[in-house]
Design an enzyme around this catalytic site. Sequence first.
Site, PDB file in Angstrom:
ATOM      1  N   ASP A  22      31.200  37.649  17.880  1.00 32.09           N
ATOM      2  CA  ASP A  22      31.929  38.916  17.822  1.00 32.09           C
ATOM      3  C   ASP A  22      31.277  39.844  16.804  1.00 32.09           C
ATOM      4  O   ASP A  22      31.278  39.565  15.605  1.00 32.09           O
ATOM      5  CB  ASP A  22      33.377  38.630  17.411  1.00 32.09           C
ATOM      6  CG  ASP A  22      34.323  39.764  17.724  1.00 32.09           C
ATOM      7  OD1 ASP A  22      33.849  40.896  17.918  1.00 32.09           O
ATOM      8  OD2 ASP A  22      35.537  39.528  17.773  1.00 32.09           O
ATOM      9  N   ASP A  23      30.670  40.935  17.290  1.00 32.86           N
ATOM     10  CA  ASP A  23      30.012  41.922  16.415  1.00 32.86           C
ATOM     11  C   ASP A  23      28.789  41.352  15.698  1.00 32.86           C
ATOM     12  O   ASP A  23      28.468  41.745  14.574  1.00 32.86           O
ATOM     13  CB  ASP A  23      30.984  42.481  15.369  1.00 32.86           C
ATOM     14  CG  ASP A  23      32.101  43.330  15.971  1.00 32.86           C
ATOM     15  OD1 ASP A  23      32.136  43.497  17.203  1.00 32.86           O
ATOM     16  OD2 ASP A  23      32.937  43.833  15.201  1.00 32.86           O
ATOM     17  N   CYS A  62      34.599  45.579  21.927  1.00 31.64           N
ATOM     18  CA  CYS A  62      34.967  44.203  22.269  1.00 31.64           C
ATOM     19  C   CYS A  62      35.700  44.026  23.595  1.00 31.64           C
ATOM     20  O   CYS A  62      35.264  43.268  24.467  1.00 31.64           O
ATOM     21  CB  CYS A  62      35.835  43.627  21.150  1.00 31.64           C
ATOM     22  SG  CYS A  62      35.107  43.691  19.512  1.00 31.64           S
ATOM     23  N   LYS A 117      39.184  34.000  20.613  1.00 30.65           N
ATOM     24  CA  LYS A 117      39.656  35.363  20.838  1.00 30.65           C
ATOM     25  C   LYS A 117      39.788  35.643  22.337  1.00 30.65           C
ATOM     26  O   LYS A 117      38.834  35.475  23.089  1.00 30.65           O
ATOM     27  CB  LYS A 117      38.656  36.334  20.182  1.00 30.65           C
ATOM     28  CG  LYS A 117      38.898  37.814  20.489  1.00 30.65           C
ATOM     29  CD  LYS A 117      37.957  38.665  19.667  1.00 30.65           C
ATOM     30  CE  LYS A 117      37.968  40.123  20.086  1.00 30.65           C
ATOM     31  NZ  LYS A 117      37.178  40.982  19.170  1.00 30.65           N
ATOM     32  N   HIS A 119      41.740  38.861  23.819  1.00 30.42           N
ATOM     33  CA  HIS A 119      41.534  40.309  23.870  1.00 30.42           C
ATOM     34  C   HIS A 119      41.473  40.851  25.294  1.00 30.42           C
ATOM     35  O   HIS A 119      40.894  41.899  25.545  1.00 30.42           O
ATOM     36  CB  HIS A 119      40.271  40.687  23.102  1.00 30.42           C
ATOM     37  CG  HIS A 119      40.329  42.070  22.505  1.00 30.42           C
ATOM     38  ND1 HIS A 119      39.216  42.740  22.037  1.00 30.42           N
ATOM     39  CD2 HIS A 119      41.373  42.908  22.303  1.00 30.42           C
ATOM     40  CE1 HIS A 119      39.554  43.923  21.572  1.00 30.42           C
ATOM     41  NE2 HIS A 119      40.877  44.048  21.716  1.00 30.42           N
ATOM     42  N   HIS A 215      33.222  39.232  13.074  1.00 35.28           N
ATOM     43  CA  HIS A 215      34.106  40.413  13.053  1.00 35.28           C
ATOM     44  C   HIS A 215      34.883  40.433  11.735  1.00 35.28           C
ATOM     45  O   HIS A 215      35.203  39.388  11.176  1.00 35.28           O
ATOM     46  CB  HIS A 215      35.057  40.304  14.239  1.00 35.28           C
ATOM     47  CG  HIS A 215      35.876  41.514  14.537  1.00 35.28           C
ATOM     48  ND1 HIS A 215      36.890  41.965  13.714  1.00 35.28           N
ATOM     49  CD2 HIS A 215      35.863  42.363  15.592  1.00 35.28           C
ATOM     50  CE1 HIS A 215      37.460  43.034  14.244  1.00 35.28           C
ATOM     51  NE2 HIS A 215      36.847  43.307  15.390  1.00 35.28           N
ATOM     52  N   ASP A 273      29.386  39.982  21.880  1.00 43.06           N
ATOM     53  CA  ASP A 273      30.147  40.855  22.771  1.00 43.06           C
ATOM     54  C   ASP A 273      29.677  42.302  22.713  1.00 43.06           C
ATOM     55  O   ASP A 273      29.919  43.089  23.619  1.00 43.06           O
ATOM     56  CB  ASP A 273      31.649  40.770  22.494  1.00 43.06           C
ATOM     57  CG  ASP A 273      32.026  41.209  21.083  1.00 43.06           C
ATOM     58  OD1 ASP A 273      31.137  41.348  20.220  1.00 43.06           O
ATOM     59  OD2 ASP A 273      33.235  41.411  20.844  1.00 43.06           O
ATOM     60  N   ASN A 274      29.007  42.671  21.627  1.00 44.24           N
ATOM     61  CA  ASN A 274      28.392  43.999  21.478  1.00 44.24           C
ATOM     62  C   ASN A 274      27.470  43.916  20.274  1.00 44.24           C
ATOM     63  O   ASN A 274      27.320  42.853  19.662  1.00 44.24           O
ATOM     64  CB  ASN A 274      29.438  45.112  21.301  1.00 44.24           C
ATOM     65  CG  ASN A 274      30.566  44.775  20.356  1.00 44.24           C
ATOM     66  OD1 ASN A 274      31.719  44.638  20.760  1.00 44.24           O
ATOM     67  ND2 ASN A 274      30.252  44.625  19.078  1.00 44.24           N
ATOM     68  N   LYS A 291      27.638  48.907  17.008  1.00 40.76           N
ATOM     69  CA  LYS A 291      28.834  48.791  17.830  1.00 40.76           C
ATOM     70  C   LYS A 291      29.460  50.166  18.056  1.00 40.76           C
ATOM     71  O   LYS A 291      29.534  50.980  17.144  1.00 40.76           O
ATOM     72  CB  LYS A 291      29.841  47.875  17.126  1.00 40.76           C
ATOM     73  CG  LYS A 291      31.197  47.770  17.799  1.00 40.76           C
ATOM     74  CD  LYS A 291      32.132  46.887  16.994  1.00 40.76           C
ATOM     75  CE  LYS A 291      33.512  46.805  17.645  1.00 40.76           C
ATOM     76  NZ  LYS A 291      34.409  45.884  16.907  1.00 40.76           N
TER      77      LYS A 291
END
Length: 449
Positions: A22-23, A62, A117, A119, A215, A273-274, A291
């Site tokens: 994540d990130d 995300c 996660k 989301h 994240h 995810d990004n 991001k």
Amino acid sequence: MTQEQAESHVGSRPNVVVIIADDLGYADVGFNGLTEFGTPHIDRIASGGIVFTNGYVTAAVCGPSRAGLITGRYQDRFGSSINPTVNPAVPNGVPTTERTLAEMLGPAGYESMAVGKWHLGTYPGLQPRDRGFDEFYGFLSGGHDYFAESLTLEDLSAVSERWAWYRTKLLHNGERVKTSEYLTDELSDAAVEFIDRDRGDDEPFFLYLAYNAPHTPMQATDAKLAEFASIEPERRRTYAAMVSSMDDGIGRVLDALDRRGIEENTIVFFLSDNGGARNNASSNEPLRGHKSTPYEGGLRVPFAVRWPAALPAGERYDLPVSSLDIAATLVAAAGSDSEATLFADKPLDGVDVVPFLDGTLADAPHDRLFWRWHGREEAAARVGDRKIIRNTGGEPWLEVYDLAADLAETTNLGSDAQSDAIGGELDSWEEQMVPPAYPGLGSWFPPKP
């Protein structure tokens, strides 16, 4: 492994592990050149498989990115183009008119578990076990505190202010559970336990392991921080510790596959995810942006796949691939009897990348990729090495880059016949997309003026 053994493995349904960071910054894995600290276990996936040097996600934030990955379709087709509200009283998330990876693999006999996660919907009926997963251990929102002592809220219904959802207790299926470990370690524990379960050779599994790291909030254990005491500034030190904790967990997942003797016929995808975010001390070098932006630093991510039974090891693949391709690849590998008709009404936007990676096909998996930022009226497209970024409303502007010559997107080439043609294709693609189907993240407890 002999050729005969490899062919035997490919003929059976592979196990599947999809790991999402994540990130995570593009430059923050060893296989993309990181030397400041180590990611030895993430690099095991790369050295045992193939690195995608031009690996993209479908959105630079995300929720939309995960919606594209989990369905294999551009998320703007079904209104998942913004981070959804966390409010469980409001319909939000990937609609049931779309199929998730678990719903695609279930008909082929896969036992599935989502860890970490989600989301992709907090509303009843849109949570993991409503969407094809047999089991879920994690949290429904887009972010979470890492320390167990902070997790005091029994449910989202107890949230009374913005961001308090970061402090909910974890969910195991429908029950809130009290935890004692650092969040990343808890998720790794659950993933390993799932892999270690007794199964027959004809009982494949699908593990969707979605870490929250790295994240924000920037929280790491004292032990990990001590390992990286020499890294400055402090935020970068914490980031390194968070990534290292995730890497340790991934090592345990890979060790579990080895221990069970199933690593050869297990497909492992790893990606972020990004791109790395501005607020977590990540690095996307040499890419421009981060991001949420339309530049490569927002969209091009660390991305690798390993499948020893079918794919070569230690290679780098330089043509563009997309997170959309994960679903198409896994459906093809699973060989579900329903594959031919499953997507007749809603075809996948991704492709099976295996024939491109094993040398069967020499052309590019994608001749064009598209992105849209709803609410900011921005859109982008890549066709070959040419990328355009443009405003789709208000004051017109256009950026054009040759990624082969200018990876950092420093020189705007301006409009020409080629970019105008790409713009026309982008128009046609956008006409197929729909507005968001639910309120955005800031609609529940909006920030005070």
